[in-house]
Structures are given as C-alpha cells and as structure tokens.
Design a protein around this motif. Structure first.
Motif, PDB file in Angstrom:
ATOM      1  N   ARG A 186      23.115 -28.644   8.560  1.00 28.64           N
ATOM      2  CA  ARG A 186      22.890 -27.150   9.270  1.00 28.64           C
ATOM      3  C   ARG A 186      21.908 -26.708   9.310  1.00 28.64           C
ATOM      4  O   ARG A 186      20.777 -27.148   8.690  1.00 28.64           O
ATOM      5  N   SER A 190      25.338 -35.372   7.952  1.00 24.75           N
ATOM      6  CA  SER A 190      25.596 -34.163   8.207  1.00 24.75           C
ATOM      7  C   SER A 190      24.532 -32.832   7.869  1.00 24.75           C
ATOM      8  O   SER A 190      24.195 -33.428   6.506  1.00 24.75           O
ATOM      9  N   THR A 242      22.504 -28.341  14.278  1.00 23.07           N
ATOM     10  CA  THR A 242      21.965 -29.352  13.500  1.00 23.07           C
ATOM     11  C   THR A 242      20.448 -29.997  13.372  1.00 23.07           C
ATOM     12  O   THR A 242      20.341 -29.709  13.903  1.00 23.07           O
TER      13      THR A 242
END
Length: 100
Positions: free
Chosen positions: A66, A64, A36
């Motif tokens: 990534r 979120s 992350t």
C-alpha cells in the motif's frame, strides 16, 4: 412452440436481471481503491527480505502493499512462513525491513 416461448421468457428474465446489476465504477473496485506498490519495488523488497531472513529470494513472496505517501510504499512479505514488512521509496531505496 411452447418450448421456444419458455426459452424466450428465460432469456428475457436474464436480460432484466443483468440489466438491474450495474457494474461498480472503477474507483469503487477493490483493485483500484488501494494504491499498490509497483512490481519492481515489491521485488526490491523481496530481495532485501531474503537477505535479512537468510533465505533464497525465490522463497520470498509479497503478500500485500500500500502507498504510505506520495513517495513511499509499505510491502508485506512472506519469507518461507516468516512475515516481514518493508518500506521502499519511489526511487527504489529500501528504507526498512522489519519482522512482523
């Protein structure tokens, strides 16, 4: 006496059950299996999205993130119900902000 035997049997059964359940290796855990974005880069994206969405930055929340590659991250954000994606590099430069 009978009660204490029952307690001992229950404790033994729990020990056997717990012994059969092994903990996943750290690399198999959900939190560590995906790289992350660091919190400071997520905050940079939140401020960039606040400007693009014309909302107060306190209304923008990262949902979120990534790693895209070794030098950049993709961060998904919610700006008061509107969804955005931000790409930021490890140097802290916001590369793009797009509505989703």
């Amino acid at each position: 006496m009978l009660r204490s035997k029952g307690i001992l049997l229950a404790a033994a059964a729990l020990a056997v059950i717990n012994g059969c359940q092994s903990q996943p290796k750290p690399e198999d855990m959900a939190r560590t299996s995906l790289q992350t974005a660091p919190a400071d880069l997520q905050l940079l994206c939140a401020h960039a999205v606040a400007g693009a969405a014309q909302v107060d930055s306190s209304k923008v929340l990262p949902t979120s993130s990534r790693a895209l590659d070794a030098a950049s991250y993709s961060v998904d954000l919610d700006a008061g119900g509107r969804k955005f994606n931000c790409v930021v590099d490890t140097a802290g430069s916001v590369k793009s902000v797009t509505p989703v």
